[in-house]
Every structure is written in structure tokens, then in C-alpha cells.
Design a protein around this motif. Structure first.
Motif, short mmCIF file in Angstrom:
data_model
loop_
_atom_site.label_atom_id
_atom_site.label_comp_id
_atom_site.label_asym_id
_atom_site.label_seq_id
_atom_site.Cartn_x
_atom_site.Cartn_y
_atom_site.Cartn_z
N SER A 98 0.85 -1.19 0.00
CA SER A 98 0.00 0.00 0.00
C SER A 98 0.88 1.24 0.00
N ALA A 99 0.26 2.34 -0.37
CA ALA A 99 0.92 3.65 -0.38
C ALA A 99 -0.17 4.71 -0.41
N PRO A 100 0.14 5.92 0.04
CA PRO A 100 -0.86 6.99 -0.02
C PRO A 100 -1.28 7.28 -1.46
N ILE A 101 -2.49 7.75 -1.62
CA ILE A 101 -3.05 8.07 -2.95
C ILE A 101 -2.10 8.96 -3.74
N GLU A 102 -1.52 9.98 -3.11
CA GLU A 102 -0.64 10.90 -3.82
C GLU A 102 0.54 10.16 -4.44
N THR A 103 1.09 9.19 -3.71
CA THR A 103 2.20 8.39 -4.21
C THR A 103 1.76 7.54 -5.39
N LEU A 104 0.59 6.91 -5.26
CA LEU A 104 0.07 6.09 -6.36
C LEU A 104 -0.12 6.92 -7.62
N LEU A 105 -0.71 8.10 -7.47
CA LEU A 105 -0.98 8.95 -8.63
C LEU A 105 0.31 9.41 -9.31
N GLN A 106 1.33 9.72 -8.53
CA GLN A 106 2.63 10.11 -9.11
C GLN A 106 3.22 8.96 -9.90
N ARG A 107 3.17 7.78 -9.34
CA ARG A 107 3.72 6.61 -10.03
C ARG A 107 2.95 6.29 -11.30
N LEU A 108 1.64 6.35 -11.22
CA LEU A 108 0.81 6.05 -12.39
C LEU A 108 1.02 7.06 -13.51
N ALA A 109 1.12 8.34 -13.15
CA ALA A 109 1.33 9.39 -14.16
C ALA A 109 2.66 9.22 -14.87
N ALA A 110 3.63 8.60 -14.20
CA ALA A 110 4.96 8.42 -14.78
C ALA A 110 5.03 7.21 -15.73
N ARG A 111 3.99 6.39 -15.74
CA ARG A 111 3.99 5.22 -16.63
C ARG A 111 3.90 5.65 -18.08
N GLY A 112 4.37 4.79 -18.94
CA GLY A 112 4.28 5.05 -20.38
C GLY A 112 2.85 4.96 -20.87
N PRO A 113 2.62 5.34 -22.11
CA PRO A 113 1.26 5.36 -22.64
C PRO A 113 0.57 4.00 -22.67
N ASP A 114 1.32 2.91 -22.62
CA ASP A 114 0.72 1.58 -22.61
C ASP A 114 0.45 1.06 -21.20
N GLY A 115 0.92 1.77 -20.18
CA GLY A 115 0.75 1.32 -18.80
C GLY A 115 -0.59 1.76 -18.23
N TYR A 116 -1.25 0.84 -17.50
CA TYR A 116 -2.52 1.20 -16.89
C TYR A 116 -2.30 2.31 -15.86
N GLY A 117 -3.17 3.30 -15.91
CA GLY A 117 -3.07 4.43 -15.00
C GLY A 117 -2.40 5.64 -15.62
N HIS A 118 -1.97 5.50 -16.85
CA HIS A 118 -1.29 6.62 -17.51
C HIS A 118 -2.26 7.75 -17.83
N THR A 119 -3.50 7.43 -18.18
CA THR A 119 -4.45 8.48 -18.53
C THR A 119 -5.13 9.05 -17.29
N ALA A 120 -5.60 10.26 -17.39
CA ALA A 120 -6.29 10.92 -16.27
C ALA A 120 -7.53 10.12 -15.86
N GLU A 121 -8.26 9.57 -16.83
CA GLU A 121 -9.47 8.79 -16.50
C GLU A 121 -9.11 7.52 -15.74
N GLU A 122 -8.02 6.86 -16.14
CA GLU A 122 -7.59 5.66 -15.42
C GLU A 122 -7.15 6.01 -14.00
#
Length: 162
Positions: A98-122
């Protein structure tokens, strides 16, 4: 031998942890890959799915075969899916990352375009799912690890717990 499930929400570090375990010589498999999982149609009313009308689930026969095969060393698997409860009787230890939401969002935003969580909707969907799914994961977990530390420290903790 022991079978360890490493689970958690998107962005908690499951893939990084399983790669580190494999790099250290452990039998480690990422079940959240096309080798082990697939998209299936889901009831549109199901709010626990990562995609609209679609769910990412483990390929049950393959995963069951993996978990029931005789082993001479521990097996580490990582992943999260709506049907994973079917496999819990085959798992010896469940570790929730687990990790705080802010940490998760930073990690997801850093993923490439094929990674889940890359888009704002994801990412919006991940925030929604954390509130609904993470408490359910916590109920089945034997241990919980905060993954804000370096991956190596998280793996050291997993090995200590198992």
C-alpha cells in the motif's frame, strides 16, 4: 513449499517488487501480465472493474496449474483481480502493498502510454477503486507493507515475513 501472493492497488509497486525478487533468484511471477491475465466482458453495473464493461482477470487454469505444481522453493506471485479470492486457498501468505493516494498517482502518471493508470481517466478510476477495493484486500492480507521506501527495502521486508 510456500506460495506468497503480493497484492495491492495499481501503483503500489507489485511489478517492481516481483522483478526484484526474480533478480535475487527467487521464483517470482507477475500475474498482471497478458501471459497470466486477460480482459473479459463484465457486467456494466460492476463498479469494481478497471475498465468500463471490462475486467482484467487471471487465466484461471494457468494460474491454478502454477499454484498447485510441486516446488522445491517458495513461489512469489503478484497481482490483483476480482476473482483472486478463488485462489486464496492455494496461497500460504498474502502480503498487501500500500501507499498513499498521492504516491500512487505520481507513479501512475509516470507510466508510459501503454501502462494502466497513464491516462487521467484511469487515475480517477484508481482513486475510486482504492476506497472500495483496498479495504477488501486488507481483510485477506496476512501482512501489509507501505511501499514509499525503496523497492529493495520492501523486498527485504517481504523476505523477512516469509
Amino acid at each position: 513449499m510456500e506460495r506468497v501472493l503480493i497484492t495491492g492497488m495499481s501503483g503500489t509497486g507489485k511489478t517492481a517488487v516481483i522483478r526484484e525478487l526474480a533478480a535475487r533468484g527467487h521464483d517470482a511471477r507477475d500475474l498482471d501480465t497478458p501471459e497470466w491475465s486477460e480482459w473479459v466482458d463484465a457486467d456494466p453495473a460492476d463498479t469494481l472493474t478497471p475498465g468500463e464493461g471490462k475486467d482484467w482477470v487471471w487465466q484461471e487454469d494457468r494460474v491454478r496449474d502454477l499454484l498447485t505444481a510441486p516446488r522445491g522453493a517458495p513461489l512469489f506471485v503478484s497481482g490483483t483481480c476480482e476473482t483472486m479470492g478463488r485462489f486464496l486457498p492455494l496461497i500460504d501468505v498474502v502480503i498487501l502493498l500500500s501507499a498513499p493516494i498521492e504516491t500512487l498517482l505520481q507513479r501512475l502518471a509516470a507510466r508510459g502510454p501503454d501502462g494502466y493508470g497513464h491516462t487521467a481517466e484511469e487515475r480517477r478510476k484508481v482513486v475510486e477503486l482504492v476506497g472500495m477495493v483496498e479495504p477488501l484486500l486488507r481483510q485477506s492480507a496476512d501482512h501489509e507493507i507501505d511501499t514509499r521506501r525503496p523497492v529493495a527495502a520492501t523486498v527485504d521486508e517481504i523476505l523477512r515475513l516469509t
